[in-house]
Design an enzyme around this catalytic site. Structure first.
Site, PDB file in Angstrom:
ATOM      1  N   ALA A  76     -56.073 -12.912 -11.136  1.00 19.25           N
ATOM      2  CA  ALA A  76     -56.163 -11.675 -11.297  1.00 19.25           C
ATOM      3  C   ALA A  76     -56.679 -11.741 -12.160  1.00 19.25           C
ATOM      4  CB  ALA A  76     -54.622 -11.704 -11.748  1.00 19.25           C
ATOM      5  N   ARG A  79     -60.961  -7.790 -15.447  1.00 17.69           N
ATOM      6  CA  ARG A  79     -63.011  -7.606 -15.644  1.00 17.69           C
ATOM      7  C   ARG A  79     -63.446  -9.443 -14.810  1.00 17.69           C
ATOM      8  NH1 ARG A  79     -62.126  -7.638 -20.722  1.00 17.69           N
ATOM      9  NH2 ARG A  79     -61.558  -5.342 -20.586  1.00 17.69           N
ATOM     10  N   GLU A 160     -48.352 -27.969 -21.596  1.00 17.98           N
ATOM     11  CA  GLU A 160     -49.216 -28.707 -22.939  1.00 17.98           C
ATOM     12  C   GLU A 160     -50.203 -27.572 -22.532  1.00 17.98           C
ATOM     13  OE1 GLU A 160     -48.689 -32.803 -22.246  1.00 17.98           O
ATOM     14  OE2 GLU A 160     -50.091 -31.547 -24.193  1.00 17.98           O
ATOM     15  N   ILE A 167     -55.587 -31.830 -26.392  1.00 16.55           N
ATOM     16  CA  ILE A 167     -54.739 -33.237 -26.310  1.00 16.55           C
ATOM     17  C   ILE A 167     -53.439 -33.483 -25.782  1.00 16.55           C
ATOM     18  CG2 ILE A 167     -53.608 -34.515 -28.459  1.00 16.55           C
ATOM     19  CD1 ILE A 167     -55.713 -32.636 -30.748  1.00 16.55           C
ATOM     20  N   LYS A 236     -46.532 -23.437 -32.106  1.00 15.13           N
ATOM     21  CA  LYS A 236     -47.020 -24.671 -31.613  1.00 15.13           C
ATOM     22  C   LYS A 236     -46.827 -25.988 -32.118  1.00 15.13           C
ATOM     23  CE  LYS A 236     -51.553 -23.861 -31.287  1.00 15.13           C
ATOM     24  NZ  LYS A 236     -52.807 -23.296 -32.355  1.00 15.13           N
TER      25      LYS A 236
HETATM   26  N1  HSE Z   1     -55.991 -19.942 -32.460  1.00 14.87           N
HETATM   27  C1  HSE Z   1     -55.518 -20.951 -32.300  1.00 14.87           C
HETATM   28  C2  HSE Z   1     -56.730 -22.032 -33.298  1.00 14.87           C
HETATM   29  C3  HSE Z   1     -56.358 -21.683 -30.758  1.00 14.87           C
HETATM   30  O1  HSE Z   1     -57.247 -21.409 -33.594  1.00 14.87           O
HETATM   31  O2  HSE Z   1     -56.284 -22.985 -33.462  1.00 14.87           O
HETATM   32  C4  HSE Z   1     -55.413 -21.034 -29.871  1.00 14.87           C
HETATM   33  O3  HSE Z   1     -54.159 -21.990 -29.641  1.00 14.87           O
END
Ligand code: HSE
Length: 469
Positions: A76, A79, A160, A167, A236
């Site tokens: 999907a 473009r 992940e 990593i 994160k």
């Molecule tokens: N914008 C993030 C960074 C990358 O600069 O690490 C994607 O997670």
């Protein structure tokens, strides 16, 4: 060589064989007729095109390693993307076509954001599809509900690629370090921020100038808020901490501070004191509770994390059994992120015929352990840390004494002290202190008193110091 074990249901197996005193791994693939796993990719941007390319280029190897072919049956995309070849694949402009496609076993969510992505993932789960996503905001902010929904439907949601790109750090925590009690982890988990701090140091340039360069190079977005104000890193860290400590995802309780107020002077003064400034995500299990914090941090110049420069990411994990282990690699980019996406697809492909796919998975969708629902998180005022403090004040007799009197009165010990004329040569000076560890609430009170002194003319700032030993 050991004979292959009895047939256990048409799945690939690995046996250890001993040859010339060396252990070798030999892959015996049984069940040549395993049904292919059918994948639909939603989003054909940087990571989507990388995923298509890796799946196509390494198709044979993936088949050999998972025991079945992985077929990309639908994409999907709003473009076409010339970075990949979609000639033989059905392409739709509606991501929900993939979520509803009865042919698709695994939906790969690479559209980003939280609104449509959440709806898409929920629809896929409702339709009994496994999901692989690189979407850290989605997992950090909505993961608790998503995993619960997935558990009820008996499907996997794997993520992940949402942390530190290539990593395999979620796997490291979940699998390689599963026998450890994780004491703490600290990571450079935003490549854009790391690039900006590295360049500010190398070129003695102000934040705004380097940010513009990062935007021109395509590292920073037109609206760089998520990267430079620490939100991306907080997403994160939320995911890493849940995996490290077996807690639910606690994004709302993560203290978040970015790099936009760091000056070239801070970087220079830190260097003079033997430190380097890095933007870190830190998760720490203490006796009082869990610390979840993202902020610029002074770390010793000699520390390995101080050598992680440019857009690279790195995570340092302290476990009670393993001690410290460190993981390094590209935290973003087309194929580096696709590498993690494809690893999750392969994991699911290996488990597809298991009687209970959830209990068999090496990346369980629910990261939290029993009894960890009421975990205490510490507010930033309650953390105990050493600090770098910078005070801009008039350069005349008695100022330093007034400043140190306030510090001493609050029971804060000074470890090191610098006083420098400002670059502007405007009759002001920067007083720079390194304090011993102190509860942050106490330091903030002292700094408020200092900021009120008549001789203090500019900002009073502080940056936490960590030795990560
Ligand atoms: N914008 C993030 C960074 C990358 O600069 O690490 C994607 O997670």
């Amino acid at each position: 060589m050991s004979p292959p074990p009895p047939d256990n249901g048409n799945r690939g197996c690995i046996f250890m064989v001993k040859s010339n005193n060396d252990l070798m791994i030999k892959n015996f693939l049984r069940g040549v007729s395993l049904k292919p796993v059918k994948v639909g990719v939603c989003g054909l941007g940087v990571v989507g095109s990388g995923t298509v390319n890796v799946l196509q280029r390494n198709a044979e190897q993936l088949k050999s390693r998972t025991g079945r072919s992985i077929q990309l049956v639908q994409i999907a995309a709003r473009r076409p993307n010339p970075a990949c070849d979609t000639a033989d694949i059905s392409v739709t402009s509606d991501v929900f076509d993939v979520a509803k496609n009865p042919e698709v076993d695994i939906l790969i969510e690479l559209i980003g954001g939280c609104d449509v992505a959440l709806d898409l993932v929920n629809t896929a789960i409702e339709n009994g599809k496994h999901v692989v996503t690189a979407n850290k905001a989605l997992i950090a902010e909505h993961g608790n509900e998503i995993f619960e929904r997935a558990r009820k439907k008996g499907v996997i949601v794997a993520y992940e690629a949402s942390v530190a790109g290539a990593i395999p750090v979620v796997k490291a925590l979940r699998e390689g370090l599963v026998g450890n009690r994780i004491n703490w982890l600290a990571g450079i988990i935003n490549g854009t921020g790391n690039f900006i701090l590295t360049k500010m140091k190398e070129c003695d340039s102000p934040f705004a100038e380097v940010l513009e360069e990062a935007q021109q190079l395509g590292y920073a977005e037109a609206d760089p808020t998520f990267d430079v104000e620490g939100i991306d890193a907080a997403h994160k860290l939320t995911i890493l901490a849940a995996n490290a400590f077996g807690t639910k995802l606690m994004f709302d309780e993560t203290y978040t501070e970015g790099i936009s107020r760091i000056t070239p002077d801070d970087i220079r003064y830190a260097e003079e004191l033997g430190y380097c400034i890095k933007h870190l995500g830190i998760a720490h299990q203490t006796n009082q509770g869990v610390e979840l914090r993202v902020h610029p941090t002074l770390i010793p110049q000699t520390h390995l994390l101080a050598r992680v420069d440019g857009v690279m990411n790195s995570v340092l994990i302290n476990g009670d059994a393993a001690g410290q282990t460190m993981y390094y690699g590209p935290g973003a980019g087309s194929e580096p992120t696709a590498s993690a996406v494809v690893a999750d697809i392969a994991d699911i492909a290996r488990l597809l015929d298991a009687p209970d796919v959830l209990s068999g998975t090496s990346v369980p969708p629910l990261p939290y352990d029993a009894g960890q629902d009421d975990v205490i998180t510490l507010s930033i005022e309650d953390i105990v840390a050493a600090s770098y403090v910078r005070i801009r004040a008039k350069d005349h007799p008695g100022v330093l004494m007034k400043v140190t009197e306030v510090i001493g009165r609050h029971g804060i010990n000074i470890d090191a002290l610098l006083q420098k004329e400002t670059r502007e040569n405007d009759g002001m000076a920067d007083i720079v202190l390194l304090t011993d560890k102190i509860r942050e609430g106490v330091l903030i009170k002292a700094l408020q008193v200092i900021a009120e002194l008549d001789d203090v003319t500019g900002p009073v700032t502080h940056i936490r110091v960590e030795h990560l030993g």
